[in-house]
Design a protein around this motif. Structure first.
Motif, PDB file in Angstrom:
ATOM      1  N   SER A  10       0.816  -1.221   0.000  1.00 47.76           N
ATOM      2  CA  SER A  10       0.000   0.000   0.000  1.00 47.76           C
ATOM      3  C   SER A  10       0.845   1.264   0.000  1.00 47.76           C
ATOM      4  N   THR A 220      -4.529  -3.421   3.758  1.00 48.27           N
ATOM      5  CA  THR A 220      -3.666  -4.302   2.975  1.00 48.27           C
ATOM      6  C   THR A 220      -4.152  -4.305   1.527  1.00 48.27           C
ATOM      7  N   ASP A 221      -3.789  -5.331   0.760  1.00 50.95           N
ATOM      8  CA  ASP A 221      -4.145  -5.330  -0.665  1.00 50.95           C
ATOM      9  C   ASP A 221      -5.318  -6.238  -0.993  1.00 50.95           C
ATOM     10  N   VAL A 222      -6.051  -6.711   0.019  1.00 52.31           N
ATOM     11  CA  VAL A 222      -7.253  -7.515  -0.209  1.00 52.31           C
ATOM     12  C   VAL A 222      -8.395  -6.965   0.642  1.00 52.31           C
ATOM     13  N   SER A 223      -9.626  -7.229   0.194  1.00 48.44           N
ATOM     14  CA  SER A 223     -10.809  -6.717   0.907  1.00 48.44           C
ATOM     15  C   SER A 223     -11.188  -7.641   2.057  1.00 48.44           C
ATOM     16  N   LYS A 276      -8.892  -4.078   6.027  1.00 43.50           N
ATOM     17  CA  LYS A 276      -9.541  -3.464   4.866  1.00 43.50           C
ATOM     18  C   LYS A 276      -8.585  -3.411   3.678  1.00 43.50           C
ATOM     19  N   ASN A 277      -9.155  -3.024   2.532  1.00 44.10           N
ATOM     20  CA  ASN A 277      -8.415  -2.972   1.280  1.00 44.10           C
ATOM     21  C   ASN A 277      -8.058  -1.520   0.955  1.00 44.10           C
ATOM     22  N   ASN A 279      -7.070  -0.362  -1.793  1.00 43.35           N
ATOM     23  CA  ASN A 279      -7.571  -0.007  -3.118  1.00 43.35           C
ATOM     24  C   ASN A 279      -9.091   0.024  -3.199  1.00 43.35           C
ATOM     25  N   GLY A 285     -14.619  -4.880   4.629  1.00 50.08           N
ATOM     26  CA  GLY A 285     -13.515  -5.679   5.116  1.00 50.08           C
ATOM     27  C   GLY A 285     -13.963  -6.700   6.147  1.00 50.08           C
TER      28      GLY A 285
END
Length: 450
Positions: A10, A220-223, A276-277, A279, A285
């Motif tokens: 991130s 992070t990079d995932v939801s 949470k994401n 992006n 999340g």
């Protein structure tokens, strides 16, 4: 107040840092930002932490270091240039990098820890500079100034309880943002020591507890957290909410989105965690919550697996009548400083399960030789082909027959578990299988419950 932690992916580039800053400033309550070192910008990129490790190794082996210093500095310079930071303002980062080998370290382990920690330390300095350049009142807060004291190994540190007293006394003004480097603390003698890899999660949890925050947001990079590894089940269901202990159980067996040790300060401080994401910050999340008053949505929350295990199987008749049998084994393991994971037993046999990372082939031979000589079992077998599956869910406590359902589903796929054990908390079932069966076993269990 909220503590917001951003992972390396991130903060890997100017664009991603800009996205993180937008998230930070979108809510007034987000006052404390914990940062990781810049991660990969693309698949074949190198993380700054790994570049710093290479820097330390080059220095220790008396290799030239100019090129690696330039590579590291260029990563920060690239981010600074994205925001229009003048080169003169970035020179402090270059100077700190050049001075790293000139510091005094008790030994090479402390040197490595200090080099690694500067991925986060320099990124926090840079992001505080960027925020102030953008007109956002911000303050870089170093673990030394904050009193984040750690003990333990230089590269596997533990937070000292004194840290929470020090953090409680910190003054944070309502109109400012705090930028704090993750991953490391300061030993009582004043040296840097890092948490285990991925330890910025731990720093965020420590700050959330010490500052009595309402929520710890981990971007992070995932939801959020998936109910199973997406590499095994494409597009698995995401977990909306789970308890601390569910997360601990699943992290143990391979869930890597959130560092399992980071849960301890959050549990102690009763701080909810929201994964949470970066992006997709509007996505809800996954909420990680205290156990009390928790209502499970499903019987099973998640299924996780890990292959890096080995097992020692011992069989001896009348084992149940031999006093001190287990004690003798534990004394041998203690002699070689080898921890064990589990020890399921029967009337005449016992299986000791190890995490393979603590063992070498030489250690295995030494341990087996001593056990054979001291205990003289009728059968001694070392099993390297061992995987662990964790089936976890708070909802399991209110439903009977979960183990029977799992075994029946596995039997239909001709999978015979080598071990099955239900934890005393009644929220997890551990299954031991052969490595080549673990992927099919996880798929089978997931499809049975989801």
């Amino acid at each position: 107040m909220k503590v917001v932690k951003f992972g390396g992916s991130s903060l890997a580039s100017g664009e991603s840092v800009s996205n993180a800053i937008n998230i930070l400033t979108s809510e007034k309550e987000r006052q404390v930002m914990v940062v990781s070192a810049p991660g990969k910008r693309f698949s074949k990129d190198i993380k700054v932490t790994d570049l710093l490790i290479q820097y330390a190794e080059d220095f220790l082996h008396q290799n030239p270091t100019n090129d690696i210093v330039s590579k590291i500095f260029n990563r920060y310079q690239e981010i600074g240039n994205y925001f229009g930071i003048e080169s003169a303002q970035l020179e402090i980062i270059h100077d700190i990098l050049l001075n790293l080998p000139k510091q005094n370290y008790p030994n090479n382990d402390y040197l490595l820890a200090a080099f690694k920690a500067h991925g986060e330390r320099l990124n926090a300095r840079l992001i505080a500079l960027i925020l102030n350049h953008m007109g956002i009142k911000s303050r870089y807060l170093d673990p030394i100034e904050a009193g984040l004291i750690v003990t333990g190994e230089p590269n596997d540190a533990l937070v000292n309880p004194e840290s929470y007293i020090n953090l409680d006394h910190l003054k944070i003004f309502d109109d400012e943002k705090i930028v704090f480097p993750g991953f490391f603390g300061i030993t009582p003698s004043g040296h840097i020591a890092t948490f285990s890899r991925g330890g910025s999660d731990i720093t965020g949890a420590i700050l959330a507890r010490g500052m009595h925050c309402d929520l710890y947001e981990n971007f992070t990079d995932v939801s959020g957290i998936f109910s199973v590894n997406p590499a095994i089940i494409p597009s698995p269901k995401s977990i909306k909410k789970m308890t601390y202990r569910e997360m601990r159980e699943l992290s143990y067996a391979g869930f890597s989105v959130f560092h399992d040790e980071a849960l301890i300060p959050a549990i102690q401080g009763d701080i909810p965690i929201n994964v949470k994401n970066t992006n997709a910050p509007a996505d809800p999340g996954t909420m990680i919550l205290p156990n009390r008053n928790f209502s499970a949505d499903r019987i099973i929350t998640g299924v996780a697996s890990q292959k890096n295990f080995s097992a020692l199987y011992l069989h001896k008749y009348l084992l149940n009548k031999e006093a001190g049998f287990t004690l003798k084994i534990l004394q041998i393991l203690d002699k070689y400083h080898v921890p064990y994971e589990h020890m399921p037993s029967g009337i005449d046999d016992i299986t000791i399960i190890f995490n393979r990372k603590f063992l070498t082939d030489q250690l295995i031979d030494l341990i087996c030789n001593e056990i054979q000589a001291l205990i003289n079992p009728d059968q001694l077998e070392w099993i390297d082909d061992y995987a662990i599956i964790m089936v976890v869910g708070e909802g399991m406590k209110k439903h009977s027959g979960i183990s029977a359902t799992i075994l029946s589903a596995l039997q239909a796929q001709n999978i015979t578990p080598q071990m099955i054990n239900q934890g005393a908390s009644q929220i997890s079932i551990m299954i031991g299988t052969k490595n080549e069966e673990v992927k099919l076993a996880v798929k089978t269990i997931y499809q049975e419950f989801f």
